[in-house]
Design a protein around this motif. Structure first.
Motif, PDB file in Angstrom:
ATOM      1  N   GLY A 222       0.727  -1.101  -0.181  1.00  0.00           N
ATOM      2  CA  GLY A 222       0.012  -0.265  -0.010  1.00  0.00           C
ATOM      3  C   GLY A 222       0.759   1.278  -0.082  1.00  0.00           C
ATOM      4  N   TRP A 223       1.992   1.177   0.785  1.00  0.00           N
ATOM      5  CA  TRP A 223       2.702   2.411   0.946  1.00  0.00           C
ATOM      6  C   TRP A 223       3.232   2.653  -0.582  1.00  0.00           C
ATOM      7  CZ3 TRP A 223       4.651   6.410   3.538  1.00  0.00           C
ATOM      8  CH2 TRP A 223       5.927   6.916   2.926  1.00  0.00           C
ATOM      9  N   GLU A 224       3.905   1.888  -1.167  1.00  0.00           N
ATOM     10  CA  GLU A 224       4.585   1.844  -2.363  1.00  0.00           C
ATOM     11  C   GLU A 224       3.683   2.549  -3.386  1.00  0.00           C
ATOM     12  OE1 GLU A 224       6.100  -1.715  -3.790  1.00  0.00           O
ATOM     13  OE2 GLU A 224       7.584  -1.787  -2.216  1.00  0.00           O
ATOM     14  N   LEU A 225       2.130   2.283  -3.164  1.00  0.00           N
ATOM     15  CA  LEU A 225       1.277   2.773  -4.579  1.00  0.00           C
ATOM     16  C   LEU A 225       0.403   3.985  -4.026  1.00  0.00           C
ATOM     17  CD1 LEU A 225      -0.052  -0.721  -5.503  1.00  0.00           C
ATOM     18  CD2 LEU A 225       1.778   0.817  -6.850  1.00  0.00           C
ATOM     19  N   MET A 226       0.591   4.331  -2.634  1.00  0.00           N
ATOM     20  CA  MET A 226       0.078   5.563  -2.159  1.00  0.00           C
ATOM     21  C   MET A 226       0.688   6.981  -2.768  1.00  0.00           C
ATOM     22  SD  MET A 226      -1.148   5.002   1.741  1.00  0.00           S
ATOM     23  CE  MET A 226      -1.782   6.634   1.814  1.00  0.00           C
ATOM     24  N   ARG A 227      -0.380   7.924  -3.173  1.00  0.00           N
ATOM     25  CA  ARG A 227      -0.006   9.257  -3.569  1.00  0.00           C
ATOM     26  C   ARG A 227      -0.012  10.170  -2.528  1.00  0.00           C
ATOM     27  NH1 ARG A 227       0.795   8.697  -9.166  1.00  0.00           N
ATOM     28  NH2 ARG A 227       0.071   6.734  -9.926  1.00  0.00           N
ATOM     29  N   VAL A 228       0.598  11.277  -2.851  1.00  0.00           N
ATOM     30  CA  VAL A 228       0.579  12.467  -1.849  1.00  0.00           C
ATOM     31  C   VAL A 228      -0.934  12.931  -1.570  1.00  0.00           C
ATOM     32  CG1 VAL A 228       0.964  14.771  -1.770  1.00  0.00           C
ATOM     33  CG2 VAL A 228       2.913  13.210  -2.570  1.00  0.00           C
ATOM     34  N   ARG A 229      -1.918  12.802  -2.486  1.00  0.00           N
ATOM     35  CA  ARG A 229      -3.403  13.178  -2.528  1.00  0.00           C
ATOM     36  C   ARG A 229      -3.858  12.192  -1.433  1.00  0.00           C
ATOM     37  NH1 ARG A 229      -3.763  11.329  -7.828  1.00  0.00           N
ATOM     38  NH2 ARG A 229      -4.136   9.104  -7.693  1.00  0.00           N
ATOM     39  N   ASP A 230      -3.282  11.010  -1.276  1.00  0.00           N
ATOM     40  CA  ASP A 230      -4.208  10.005  -0.444  1.00  0.00           C
ATOM     41  C   ASP A 230      -3.671  10.768   1.338  1.00  0.00           C
ATOM     42  OD1 ASP A 230      -5.072   8.818  -2.392  1.00  0.00           O
ATOM     43  OD2 ASP A 230      -3.172   7.670  -2.546  1.00  0.00           O
ATOM     44  N   ALA A 311      -0.025  16.708  -6.333  1.00  0.00           N
ATOM     45  CA  ALA A 311      -0.755  15.628  -5.697  1.00  0.00           C
ATOM     46  C   ALA A 311      -0.747  14.414  -6.168  1.00  0.00           C
ATOM     47  CB  ALA A 311      -2.266  16.230  -5.859  1.00  0.00           C
ATOM     48  N   HIS A 312      -0.429  14.085  -7.386  1.00  0.00           N
ATOM     49  CA  HIS A 312      -0.235  12.631  -8.103  1.00  0.00           C
ATOM     50  C   HIS A 312       1.192  12.071  -7.841  1.00  0.00           C
ATOM     51  CE1 HIS A 312      -3.827  14.104 -10.380  1.00  0.00           C
ATOM     52  NE2 HIS A 312      -2.936  15.083 -10.724  1.00  0.00           N
ATOM     53  N   ALA A 313       2.141  12.733  -7.025  1.00  0.00           N
ATOM     54  CA  ALA A 313       3.303  12.119  -6.824  1.00  0.00           C
ATOM     55  C   ALA A 313       3.214  11.082  -5.746  1.00  0.00           C
ATOM     56  CB  ALA A 313       4.107  13.007  -6.312  1.00  0.00           C
ATOM     57  N   PHE A 314       3.953  10.047  -5.730  1.00  0.00           N
ATOM     58  CA  PHE A 314       4.259   9.101  -4.896  1.00  0.00           C
ATOM     59  C   PHE A 314       4.651   9.549  -3.601  1.00  0.00           C
ATOM     60  CE2 PHE A 314       3.852   6.482  -8.765  1.00  0.00           C
ATOM     61  CZ  PHE A 314       2.768   5.635  -8.595  1.00  0.00           C
ATOM     62  N   LEU A 315       4.271   8.657  -2.547  1.00  0.00           N
ATOM     63  CA  LEU A 315       4.757   9.337  -1.133  1.00  0.00           C
ATOM     64  C   LEU A 315       6.146   9.113  -1.078  1.00  0.00           C
ATOM     65  CD1 LEU A 315       2.014   7.721   1.544  1.00  0.00           C
ATOM     66  CD2 LEU A 315       2.521  10.279   0.510  1.00  0.00           C
TER      67      LEU A 315
END
Length: 354
Positions: A222-230, A311-315
């Motif tokens: 989940g971390w690898e795929l979460m984005r900044v907007r989340d 906002a679309h960038a990954f964490l």
């Protein structure tokens, strides 16, 4: 009468202790190498079986995938013993890649749990022999409903295959067990077919990284795929000011915000972030004896952002920026570079898997 403790029996081997030690070490080493070679042989045997399986399966697996894609029901995976455990794995892979699925124990189903099955569901039954009595009894009982049955089996002409609508034949499998009995090669073959089916369905559905993240919000996946907007604080949660807003009004706005973030964003007329107002920084000034003029415009006390993030960038990208610039808050913008929120270093690090 006095009790005399008996002399302890010396169980150590006779002869030269050093030579005895070498003898035992040599035996252990020989045994260890034999076990290692046997372990490698087992893996080679199972790998060879999968290679044979890859050439054996035919269009039946494609027909099954097409039917599942068109079905409005769920996929019910069932088996007995080791096949049931394989079925749980197959069902879990299906569920996590966009195909709704449950597992069902055929024995429990025969005692009431058959009510979990609904018209339109697809039953995937696992049995190497295709002659597992409880499983076949369940399939015959569930046929009272308009369901579709698929068999994954090594018995293409078995009783299970005869009552199934789709048959994926894994062929006769020689188990890796020295006795030829322990379900090993056959269960790996079933699991491989389940993986192939699930991933075909995933690709045909157009299942994306975003879909994967939605179903895997926890852990490293989940971390690898979460984005900044989340994870960001959205625009409506962050106090915003103009460059000439008096400091007193800005601080009042920060105090009245629904979430006491202690941070506000300074925006230009085009809604682009030009500065960050941090209450803690003002507090440090007071602690040092300086008293900010509350009539000052916020532009005199704001900190210019060193960088911003989409906002679309990954964490992971946010983590790299936090480390590079040693900042606590990072402004977030949309595709038009308009301010849409803030993301906090602490929030990101708190969520990041250890």
């Amino acid at each position: 009468m006095a009790i005399v403790n008996p002399k302890p029996i010396d169980l150590r081997p006779r002869g030269d202790p050093d030579q005895q030690h070498m003898k035992y070490d040599r035996n252990y080493s020989n045994s260890k190498m034999a076990m290692l070679e046997r372990a490698r042989a087992i893996i080679r045997q199972e790998a060879a079986a999968l290679e044979i399986l890859s050439n054996r399966i035919d269009e039946h697996v494609c027909s099954l995938a097409d039917y599942i894609l068109s079905s409005t029901g769920i996929v019910v995976v069932c088996g007995i013993g080791k096949s049931r455990l394989v079925g749980e794995k197959i069902s879990a892979i299906l569920t996590s890649t966009g195909t709704r699925s449950i597992t069902l124990d055929p024995v429990d189903a025969l005692h009431g749990d058959i009510g979990r099955v609904r018209a339109g569901d697809v039953i995937i039954a696992l049995s190497n022999s295709g002659e597992t009595a409880e499983l076949i009894h369940f399939i015959r009982a569930v046929r009272q409903l308009p369901v579709t049955v698929a068999a994954i089996t090594g018995g293409a002409n078995s009783s299970l295959a005869q009552v199934a609508d789709f048959v994926v034949d894994i062929g006769p499998m020689q188990e890796a067990c020295a006795l030829g009995l322990t379900p090993t090669t056959s269960t790996i073959a079933m699991a491989a077919v389940g993986d192939a089916l699930a991933l075909i369905l995933q690709e045909r559905r157009g299942f994306t990284r975003q879909d994967f993240a939605r179903l895997h919000p926890g852990g490293s996946l989940g971390w690898e795929l979460m984005r900044v907007r989340d994870l960001m604080w959205p625009l409506e949660a962050v106090p915003v000011f103009g460059l000439d807003t008096p400091l007193s009004l800005a601080l009042l706005s920060m105090c009245r915000a629904p979430r006491k973030l202690g941070v506000g964003a300074v925006l230009s007329e085009r809604s682009k972030v030009v500065g960050i107002l941090i209450a803690e920084s003002l507090g440090r000034l007071v602690d040092c004896g300086a008293t900010p003029d509350l009539n000052d415009p916020v532009k005199r006390h704001m900190q210019q952002p060193l960088t911003v993030i989409s906002a679309h960038a990954f964490l992971d990208q946010a983590v790299q920026i936090f480390r590079q610039h040693e900042i606590e808050q990072l402004p977030v913008h949309d595709d038009q570079e308009r301010f849409v929120g803030l993301i906090s270093r602490q929030d990101v690090l708190k969520l990041r898997p250890k």
